[in-house]
Design an enzyme around this catalytic site. Sequence first.
Site, mmCIF file in Angstrom:
data_model
loop_
_atom_site.group_PDB
_atom_site.id
_atom_site.type_symbol
_atom_site.label_atom_id
_atom_site.label_comp_id
_atom_site.label_asym_id
_atom_site.label_seq_id
_atom_site.Cartn_x
_atom_site.Cartn_y
_atom_site.Cartn_z
ATOM 1 N N GLU A 35 0.818 -1.212 0.000
ATOM 2 C CA GLU A 35 0.000 0.000 0.000
ATOM 3 C C GLU A 35 0.853 1.265 0.000
ATOM 4 O O GLU A 35 0.535 2.244 -0.673
ATOM 5 C CB GLU A 35 -0.955 0.013 1.199
ATOM 6 C CG GLU A 35 -2.054 -1.034 1.131
ATOM 7 C CD GLU A 35 -2.968 -0.862 -0.078
ATOM 8 O OE1 GLU A 35 -2.993 0.237 -0.667
ATOM 9 O OE2 GLU A 35 -3.651 -1.830 -0.434
ATOM 10 N N TYR A 51 -6.548 6.752 3.795
ATOM 11 C CA TYR A 51 -6.704 5.679 2.807
ATOM 12 C C TYR A 51 -5.951 4.418 3.214
ATOM 13 O O TYR A 51 -6.520 3.314 3.226
ATOM 14 C CB TYR A 51 -6.235 6.119 1.406
ATOM 15 C CG TYR A 51 -5.960 4.901 0.565
ATOM 16 C CD1 TYR A 51 -7.008 4.156 0.045
ATOM 17 C CD2 TYR A 51 -4.659 4.418 0.409
ATOM 18 C CE1 TYR A 51 -6.777 2.975 -0.654
ATOM 19 C CE2 TYR A 51 -4.421 3.240 -0.281
ATOM 20 C CZ TYR A 51 -5.471 2.527 -0.808
ATOM 21 O OH TYR A 51 -5.248 1.360 -1.464
ATOM 22 N N ASP A 91 -10.127 5.330 -2.178
ATOM 23 C CA ASP A 91 -8.965 5.680 -2.988
ATOM 24 C C ASP A 91 -9.432 6.384 -4.259
ATOM 25 O O ASP A 91 -10.635 6.535 -4.496
ATOM 26 C CB ASP A 91 -8.143 4.427 -3.333
ATOM 27 C CG ASP A 91 -8.727 3.711 -4.524
ATOM 28 O OD1 ASP A 91 -9.964 3.553 -4.557
ATOM 29 O OD2 ASP A 91 -7.982 3.331 -5.440
#
Length: 284
Positions: free
Chosen positions: A31, A114, A132
């Site tokens: 991520e 996020y 996102d």
Amino acid sequence: MDAVLAWYHEAARNLPWRQADRTPWGVLVSEIMLQQTPVVRVLPRWQDWMRRWPEPADLAAAPVAEVLRAWDRLGYPRRALRLHACAQAIVERFEGQVPSAPEELRSLPGIGEYTAAAVGAFAFGERTVVADTNIRRLLARAVSGRQQPAPSFTAAERALVASCVPHDRARSVRWNQATMELGALVCTSRTPHCDACPLAAHGCAYLAAGLPDQPEAKRRVQPFEGTDRQMRGMIMARLRADGAADRALLDALDTADPARVERCLTTLVADGLAVERDGLISLP
DNA sequence: GATGCGTGGCT
DNA sequence: TAGCCAAGCAT
């Protein structure tokens, strides 16, 4: 939204951080690397990274210079520093285990709204609101009939996204993953592939409106050529390759504007991406 | 809320 | 060709 889940079952990419043997740490690393960076560029770096530092404690113990070299050309190298600091915080505050609570994730360096939601969902199966850019764009089109989401993420938009996430926990995780993937592969920013979209037959408001161009909604792209950002990248590339460089060598990167090099060196040192000792610049 | 922050592929 | 764009975060 069953159509989206069915589409994902057939069309999902086979990414290593989605495999059954994934770890929370592997998901977290992916991520961070994927922030503003395409999947194809992340893949090889992620593989190397996980082989080298399979647990947070492994990365936490690594020298910063080695971490920055492993980050290679992923871009925004401050992310590498934050990931390193994140690993150290996980060791110090969470006994080396990636926490699952969104507020604990949020407290870690480099993890914002996020990323905390994404790790909660994809590493721990929690029901979170993963807003996102792909999900925001897809809902802006399918639900609101707009070409692009607004530049700023407002409370109203957050509420809209939250209202779309299924209540069932396991289903919410798949919805987040599937909707993000659909935005990334089909409902793309420039040229949406509506002929391949499972929502085309299920009432996409933007398609129904005739896909109108709304240039006023587009966010302005920051310039790059000739900027400090470009120069910082050039300096970091030199430091990664050579380990260190003297000032005169770096000044040659822009003979027309030596002050630009000096300015960038100052900010790189301030950011912790470089250190200066006896006129020699090197990785930390 | 607006800015600054890398890099490279695509149209 | 020259923008445009890619799973954001911190300040």
